[in-house]
Design a protein around this motif. Structure first.
Motif, PDB file in Angstrom:
ATOM      1  N   LEU A 175       0.849  -1.187   0.000  1.00 42.61           N
ATOM      2  CA  LEU A 175       0.000   0.000   0.000  1.00 42.61           C
ATOM      3  C   LEU A 175       0.885   1.236   0.000  1.00 42.61           C
ATOM      4  O   LEU A 175       1.791   1.360   0.831  1.00 42.61           O
ATOM      5  N   ASN A 176       0.620   2.140  -0.937  1.00 48.82           N
ATOM      6  CA  ASN A 176       1.397   3.371  -1.050  1.00 48.82           C
ATOM      7  C   ASN A 176       0.493   4.566  -0.821  1.00 48.82           C
ATOM      8  O   ASN A 176      -0.570   4.683  -1.438  1.00 48.82           O
ATOM      9  N   LEU A 177       0.908   5.427   0.069  1.00 48.95           N
ATOM     10  CA  LEU A 177       0.197   6.675   0.343  1.00 48.95           C
ATOM     11  C   LEU A 177       0.968   7.783  -0.352  1.00 48.95           C
ATOM     12  O   LEU A 177       2.126   8.057  -0.014  1.00 48.95           O
ATOM     13  N   SER A 178       0.353   8.412  -1.346  1.00 49.38           N
ATOM     14  CA  SER A 178       1.038   9.409  -2.159  1.00 49.38           C
ATOM     15  C   SER A 178       0.419  10.784  -1.918  1.00 49.38           C
ATOM     16  O   SER A 178      -0.764  10.994  -2.180  1.00 49.38           O
ATOM     17  N   PHE A 179       1.218  11.705  -1.403  1.00 50.80           N
ATOM     18  CA  PHE A 179       0.727  13.037  -1.056  1.00 50.80           C
ATOM     19  C   PHE A 179       1.002  14.021  -2.186  1.00 50.80           C
ATOM     20  O   PHE A 179       2.116  14.108  -2.707  1.00 50.80           O
ATOM     21  N   PHE A 180      -0.051  14.775  -2.535  1.00 54.91           N
ATOM     22  CA  PHE A 180      -0.022  15.702  -3.658  1.00 54.91           C
ATOM     23  C   PHE A 180      -0.629  17.006  -3.171  1.00 54.91           C
ATOM     24  O   PHE A 180      -0.908  17.182  -1.991  1.00 54.91           O
ATOM     25  N   GLY A 181      -0.838  17.956  -4.057  1.00 53.55           N
ATOM     26  CA  GLY A 181      -1.409  19.235  -3.623  1.00 53.55           C
ATOM     27  C   GLY A 181      -1.838  20.081  -4.800  1.00 53.55           C
ATOM     28  O   GLY A 181      -2.065  19.558  -5.886  1.00 53.55           O
ATOM     29  N   GLY A 182      -1.779  21.423  -4.606  1.00 55.36           N
ATOM     30  CA  GLY A 182      -1.203  22.189  -3.518  1.00 55.36           C
ATOM     31  C   GLY A 182       0.172  21.735  -3.082  1.00 55.36           C
ATOM     32  O   GLY A 182       0.863  21.000  -3.740  1.00 55.36           O
ATOM     33  N   GLU A 183       0.559  22.231  -1.919  1.00 58.81           N
ATOM     34  CA  GLU A 183       1.811  21.830  -1.304  1.00 58.81           C
ATOM     35  C   GLU A 183       1.481  20.996  -0.077  1.00 58.81           C
ATOM     36  O   GLU A 183       0.993  21.512   0.928  1.00 58.81           O
ATOM     37  N   PRO A 184       1.746  19.668  -0.142  1.00 57.61           N
ATOM     38  CA  PRO A 184       1.295  18.782   0.933  1.00 57.61           C
ATOM     39  C   PRO A 184       1.896  19.086   2.296  1.00 57.61           C
ATOM     40  O   PRO A 184       1.277  18.806   3.322  1.00 57.61           O
ATOM     41  N   PHE A 185       3.100  19.682   2.326  1.00 58.92           N
ATOM     42  CA  PHE A 185       3.718  19.934   3.629  1.00 58.92           C
ATOM     43  C   PHE A 185       3.068  21.088   4.385  1.00 58.92           C
ATOM     44  O   PHE A 185       3.349  21.268   5.579  1.00 58.92           O
ATOM     45  N   ILE A 186       2.196  21.845   3.743  1.00 57.99           N
ATOM     46  CA  ILE A 186       1.383  22.807   4.488  1.00 57.99           C
ATOM     47  C   ILE A 186       0.472  22.056   5.452  1.00 57.99           C
ATOM     48  O   ILE A 186       0.157  22.533   6.543  1.00 57.99           O
ATOM     49  N   GLY A 187       0.066  20.849   5.048  1.00 58.45           N
ATOM     50  CA  GLY A 187      -0.787  20.025   5.890  1.00 58.45           C
ATOM     51  C   GLY A 187      -0.029  18.954   6.652  1.00 58.45           C
ATOM     52  O   GLY A 187      -0.621  17.955   7.060  1.00 58.45           O
TER      53      GLY A 187
END
Length: 294
Positions: A137-149
Protein backbone atom coordinates in the motif's frame (compact mmCIF):
# COMPACT_ATOMS: atom_id res chain seq x y z
CA UNK A 1 14.42 -9.80 -36.01
CA UNK A 2 13.62 -6.08 -35.91
CA UNK A 3 14.59 -2.99 -33.89
CA UNK A 4 12.14 -2.28 -31.07
CA UNK A 5 9.70 0.59 -31.55
CA UNK A 6 10.51 1.66 -27.98
CA UNK A 7 14.17 2.42 -28.67
CA UNK A 8 15.74 5.85 -28.25
CA UNK A 9 19.05 6.26 -30.08
CA UNK A 10 21.48 8.78 -28.59
CA UNK A 11 25.04 9.46 -29.80
CA UNK A 12 26.96 10.27 -26.61
CA UNK A 13 30.28 11.27 -28.11
CA UNK A 14 32.44 10.54 -31.10
CA UNK A 15 32.53 6.78 -31.39
CA UNK A 16 30.23 6.10 -28.41
CA UNK A 17 26.51 5.34 -28.79
CA UNK A 18 23.62 4.78 -26.39
CA UNK A 19 20.34 2.93 -26.93
CA UNK A 20 17.55 3.03 -24.35
CA UNK A 21 14.51 0.76 -24.53
CA UNK A 22 11.53 2.29 -22.76
CA UNK A 23 9.59 -0.97 -22.49
CA UNK A 24 12.31 -3.01 -20.79
CA UNK A 25 13.86 0.07 -19.09
CA UNK A 26 17.30 -1.18 -20.13
CA UNK A 27 20.20 0.51 -21.89
CA UNK A 28 23.07 -0.54 -24.11
CA UNK A 29 26.20 1.61 -24.50
CA UNK A 30 28.74 0.64 -27.16
CA UNK A 31 31.91 1.98 -28.76
CA UNK A 32 30.98 2.63 -32.35
CA UNK A 33 29.12 5.21 -34.38
CA UNK A 34 25.33 4.98 -34.37
CA UNK A 35 24.23 3.97 -37.88
CA UNK A 36 21.78 6.32 -39.58
CA UNK A 37 19.78 3.31 -40.71
CA UNK A 38 19.07 1.54 -37.42
CA UNK A 39 18.22 -1.70 -39.23
CA UNK A 40 21.97 -2.05 -39.82
CA UNK A 41 22.19 -3.22 -36.20
CA UNK A 42 20.48 -6.41 -37.35
CA UNK A 43 23.53 -7.19 -39.51
CA UNK A 44 25.78 -7.59 -36.48
CA UNK A 45 27.16 -11.13 -36.00
CA UNK A 46 24.63 -12.94 -33.83
CA UNK A 47 27.47 -14.37 -31.71
CA UNK A 48 28.81 -10.88 -30.93
CA UNK A 49 28.48 -9.46 -27.42
CA UNK A 50 26.80 -6.31 -28.75
CA UNK A 51 24.12 -8.23 -30.63
CA UNK A 52 23.46 -10.42 -27.57
CA UNK A 53 23.13 -7.34 -25.35
CA UNK A 54 20.73 -5.69 -27.79
CA UNK A 55 18.50 -8.78 -27.76
CA UNK A 56 18.69 -9.27 -23.99
CA UNK A 57 17.75 -5.61 -23.39
CA UNK A 58 14.77 -5.74 -25.78
CA UNK A 59 16.37 -3.32 -28.25
CA UNK A 60 16.12 -6.03 -30.91
CA UNK A 61 13.05 -8.29 -30.88
CA UNK A 62 11.70 -11.14 -32.96
CA UNK A 63 9.81 -10.13 -36.09
CA UNK A 64 6.67 -11.85 -34.81
CA UNK A 65 6.50 -9.80 -31.59
CA UNK A 66 3.53 -7.42 -31.40
CA UNK A 67 5.14 -4.70 -29.27
CA UNK A 68 2.06 -2.51 -29.09
CA UNK A 69 -0.01 -5.41 -27.78
CA UNK A 70 2.71 -6.17 -25.23
CA UNK A 71 2.38 -2.62 -23.90
CA UNK A 72 -1.41 -2.89 -23.75
CA UNK A 73 -1.08 -6.18 -21.88
CA UNK A 74 1.37 -4.66 -19.39
CA UNK A 75 -0.96 -1.72 -18.74
CA UNK A 76 -3.93 -4.06 -18.27
CA UNK A 77 -1.92 -6.26 -15.90
CA UNK A 78 -0.95 -3.23 -13.81
CA UNK A 79 -4.53 -1.95 -13.73
CA UNK A 80 -5.84 -5.33 -12.58
CA UNK A 81 -3.10 -5.97 -10.03
CA UNK A 82 -4.90 -6.46 -6.71
CA UNK A 83 -1.67 -6.98 -4.76
CA UNK A 84 -0.84 -3.26 -4.66
CA UNK A 85 -2.87 -0.12 -4.01
CA UNK A 86 -1.98 3.57 -4.26
CA UNK A 87 -4.03 6.17 -2.45
CA UNK A 88 -3.40 9.79 -3.53
CA UNK A 89 -4.11 12.35 -0.82
CA UNK A 90 -4.36 16.13 -1.23
CA UNK A 91 -4.02 17.56 2.31
CA UNK A 92 -4.59 21.09 0.95
CA UNK A 93 -5.09 22.99 -2.29
CA UNK A 94 -3.05 25.89 -0.93
CA UNK A 95 0.63 26.49 -1.77
CA UNK A 96 3.47 28.60 -0.42
CA UNK A 97 4.61 29.41 -3.99
CA UNK A 98 2.86 30.97 -6.98
CA UNK A 99 4.68 29.66 -10.06
CA UNK A 100 3.59 31.39 -13.27
CA UNK A 101 2.78 28.14 -15.10
CA UNK A 102 0.87 26.40 -12.29
CA UNK A 103 -2.58 25.16 -13.34
CA UNK A 104 -3.86 24.88 -9.74
CA UNK A 105 -6.28 27.40 -8.23
CA UNK A 106 -4.64 27.81 -4.83
CA UNK A 107 -7.29 28.04 -2.14
CA UNK A 108 -6.09 29.90 0.94
CA UNK A 109 -6.85 28.19 4.27
CA UNK A 110 -8.06 25.03 2.53
CA UNK A 111 -7.21 21.98 4.61
CA UNK A 112 -8.51 18.44 4.85
CA UNK A 113 -10.88 18.20 7.80
CA UNK A 114 -10.39 15.88 10.77
CA UNK A 115 -13.53 14.02 9.68
CA UNK A 116 -12.05 13.31 6.24
CA UNK A 117 -8.74 12.21 7.78
CA UNK A 118 -10.59 9.76 10.02
CA UNK A 119 -12.66 8.55 7.05
CA UNK A 120 -9.46 7.87 5.07
CA UNK A 121 -8.04 5.84 7.94
CA UNK A 122 -11.29 3.84 8.18
CA UNK A 123 -11.36 3.34 4.39
CA UNK A 124 -7.80 2.03 4.38
CA UNK A 125 -8.52 -0.34 7.26
CA UNK A 126 -11.56 -1.73 5.46
CA UNK A 127 -9.57 -2.05 2.23
CA UNK A 128 -6.85 -4.11 3.89
CA UNK A 129 -9.29 -6.31 5.78
CA UNK A 130 -11.36 -7.06 2.67
CA UNK A 131 -8.44 -7.84 0.32
CA UNK A 132 -6.36 -10.81 1.41
CA UNK A 133 -4.22 -10.47 -1.74
CA UNK A 134 -3.05 -6.95 -0.89
CA UNK A 135 0.73 -6.90 -0.31
CA UNK A 136 1.73 -3.26 -0.88
CA UNK A 137 0.00 0.00 0.00
CA UNK A 138 1.40 3.37 -1.05
CA UNK A 139 0.20 6.67 0.34
CA UNK A 140 1.04 9.41 -2.16
CA UNK A 141 0.73 13.04 -1.06
CA UNK A 142 -0.02 15.70 -3.66
CA UNK A 143 -1.41 19.24 -3.62
CA UNK A 144 -1.20 22.19 -3.52
CA UNK A 145 1.81 21.83 -1.30
CA UNK A 146 1.30 18.78 0.93
CA UNK A 147 3.72 19.93 3.63
CA UNK A 148 1.38 22.81 4.49
CA UNK A 149 -0.79 20.02 5.89
CA UNK A 150 2.08 18.14 7.54
CA UNK A 151 1.04 18.53 11.18
CA UNK A 152 -2.73 18.30 10.71
CA UNK A 153 -2.98 15.61 8.03
CA UNK A 154 0.27 13.93 6.99
CA UNK A 155 1.62 12.85 10.39
CA UNK A 156 -1.72 11.45 11.53
CA UNK A 157 -2.29 9.47 8.33
CA UNK A 158 1.24 8.05 8.31
CA UNK A 159 1.13 6.97 11.93
CA UNK A 160 -2.31 5.37 11.81
CA UNK A 161 -2.24 3.76 8.36
CA UNK A 162 1.29 2.37 8.74
CA UNK A 163 0.12 0.77 12.00
CA UNK A 164 -2.82 -0.88 10.26
CA UNK A 165 -0.52 -2.19 7.51
CA UNK A 166 1.94 -3.55 10.06
CA UNK A 167 -0.80 -5.50 11.82
CA UNK A 168 -1.87 -7.12 8.54
CA UNK A 169 1.68 -7.66 7.20
CA UNK A 170 1.13 -5.26 4.28
CA UNK A 171 4.18 -3.32 3.07
CA UNK A 172 3.64 0.42 3.53
CA UNK A 173 5.39 3.15 1.55
CA UNK A 174 4.94 6.88 1.06
CA UNK A 175 5.59 9.37 -1.72
CA UNK A 176 5.50 13.18 -1.75
CA UNK A 177 5.15 15.43 -4.78
CA UNK A 178 6.40 18.63 -3.19
CA UNK A 179 8.32 21.83 -3.83
CA UNK A 180 10.60 20.76 -0.98
CA UNK A 181 10.77 24.14 0.75
CA UNK A 182 8.95 23.25 3.99
CA UNK A 183 11.00 20.16 4.83
CA UNK A 184 13.24 20.47 7.90
CA UNK A 185 15.39 18.30 10.16
CA UNK A 186 12.55 17.21 12.46
CA UNK A 187 10.27 16.30 9.59
CA UNK A 188 12.97 14.41 7.71
CA UNK A 189 13.87 12.50 10.87
CA UNK A 190 10.22 11.48 11.32
CA UNK A 191 9.66 10.55 7.66
CA UNK A 192 12.73 8.33 7.29
CA UNK A 193 10.87 5.51 9.11
CA UNK A 194 8.00 5.44 6.57
CA UNK A 195 9.78 4.29 3.39
CA UNK A 196 9.40 7.77 1.86
CA UNK A 197 10.39 8.94 -1.60
CA UNK A 198 10.03 12.41 -3.08
CA UNK A 199 9.60 14.34 -6.30
CA UNK A 200 11.01 17.84 -5.88
CA UNK A 201 11.09 20.44 -8.65
CA UNK A 202 13.83 22.85 -9.68
CA UNK A 203 13.34 25.49 -12.39
CA UNK A 204 16.89 25.93 -13.57
CA UNK A 205 19.86 27.14 -11.55
CA UNK A 206 19.61 29.59 -8.65
CA UNK A 207 18.76 32.84 -10.47
CA UNK A 208 16.34 31.28 -12.94
CA UNK A 209 14.74 29.09 -10.27
CA UNK A 210 14.26 31.96 -7.80
CA UNK A 211 12.67 34.10 -10.50
CA UNK A 212 10.00 31.41 -10.88
CA UNK A 213 9.80 29.76 -7.44
CA UNK A 214 9.92 32.49 -4.87
CA UNK A 215 7.88 32.48 -1.68
CA UNK A 216 4.84 34.72 -1.44
CA UNK A 217 6.98 37.36 0.28
CA UNK A 218 9.45 37.30 -2.62
CA UNK A 219 12.22 35.24 -0.97
CA UNK A 220 14.22 32.92 -3.20
CA UNK A 221 13.91 29.17 -2.57
CA UNK A 222 16.74 27.46 -4.50
CA UNK A 223 19.29 27.17 -1.70
CA UNK A 224 16.74 25.97 0.86
CA UNK A 225 15.36 23.33 -1.50
CA UNK A 226 18.84 22.12 -2.39
CA UNK A 227 19.71 21.80 1.30
CA UNK A 228 16.53 19.79 1.86
CA UNK A 229 17.33 17.43 -1.02
CA UNK A 230 20.69 16.79 0.62
CA UNK A 231 19.00 16.35 4.02
CA UNK A 232 16.52 13.76 2.73
CA UNK A 233 19.12 11.72 0.88
CA UNK A 234 21.50 11.82 3.87
CA UNK A 235 18.76 10.05 5.85
CA UNK A 236 18.37 7.30 3.27
CA UNK A 237 15.40 8.61 1.25
CA UNK A 238 15.28 8.78 -2.55
CA UNK A 239 14.59 12.05 -4.40
CA UNK A 240 13.54 12.45 -8.02
CA UNK A 241 14.60 15.96 -9.02
CA UNK A 242 12.18 17.15 -11.68
CA UNK A 243 13.74 19.93 -13.73
CA UNK A 244 11.17 22.09 -15.50
CA UNK A 245 12.83 23.31 -18.68
CA UNK A 246 12.10 26.52 -20.56
CA UNK A 247 13.98 28.49 -23.19
CA UNK A 248 14.96 30.90 -20.40
CA UNK A 249 16.47 28.36 -17.98
CA UNK A 250 17.80 25.47 -20.06
CA UNK A 251 21.29 26.97 -20.40
CA UNK A 252 21.59 27.24 -16.60
CA UNK A 253 20.91 23.60 -15.77
CA UNK A 254 24.59 22.62 -15.71
CA UNK A 255 24.88 24.76 -12.58
CA UNK A 256 22.49 22.41 -10.72
CA UNK A 257 24.75 19.44 -11.45
CA UNK A 258 27.80 21.40 -10.28
CA UNK A 259 26.04 22.21 -6.99
CA UNK A 260 24.99 18.59 -6.45
CA UNK A 261 28.50 17.39 -7.27
CA UNK A 262 29.61 18.78 -3.90
CA UNK A 263 27.47 16.36 -1.85
CA UNK A 264 28.68 12.97 -0.56
CA UNK A 265 28.61 10.02 -2.94
CA UNK A 266 26.09 8.06 -0.85
CA UNK A 267 23.65 10.98 -1.22
CA UNK A 268 24.19 11.23 -4.98
CA UNK A 269 23.17 7.59 -5.38
CA UNK A 270 19.71 8.47 -4.03
CA UNK A 271 19.09 11.28 -6.55
CA UNK A 272 17.65 10.82 -10.04
CA UNK A 273 16.48 13.35 -12.61
CA UNK A 274 13.44 13.93 -14.79
CA UNK A 275 13.61 16.69 -17.40
CA UNK A 276 10.23 18.08 -18.45
CA UNK A 277 9.44 21.00 -20.68
CA UNK A 278 6.93 23.50 -19.28
CA UNK A 279 4.11 23.06 -21.78
CA UNK A 280 3.09 26.74 -21.71
CA UNK A 281 6.63 27.59 -22.82
CA UNK A 282 5.99 26.08 -26.26
CA UNK A 283 4.31 29.33 -27.29
CA UNK A 284 7.69 31.07 -26.99
CA UNK A 285 9.70 28.52 -28.94
CA UNK A 286 7.60 25.70 -30.43
CA UNK A 287 10.53 23.81 -31.93
CA UNK A 288 13.76 24.65 -30.12
CA UNK A 289 13.57 22.48 -27.00
CA UNK A 290 12.04 19.52 -28.83
CA UNK A 291 15.08 19.08 -31.00
CA UNK A 292 18.79 18.40 -30.63
CA UNK A 293 19.35 21.23 -28.14
CA UNK A 294 17.08 19.65 -25.53
Amino acid sequence: MKPSIYNSYIPLDEGISFIYNAFSDKTVIFRQEMPEDKSELLSLPIESTLYTNLVDSGCIVDESVDELQNLKDAILEADNNVSSYTLIVNPTLNCNFKCWYCYESHITNSMMSDETVDALIMFTGDLIKSNNDLKDLNLSFFGGEPFIGYSKVVKKLLTRISGICSQKDVRFSTHFTTNGYLINEDRAEFLKDYDCSFQITLDGHRLQHDNTRSTKDGKGSYDQILRNIMLLTSKGMNVLVRINCTVDNIDSIQGILEDLNMIPEYCKKRISFDFQRVWQDSNKDPDGLHGREF
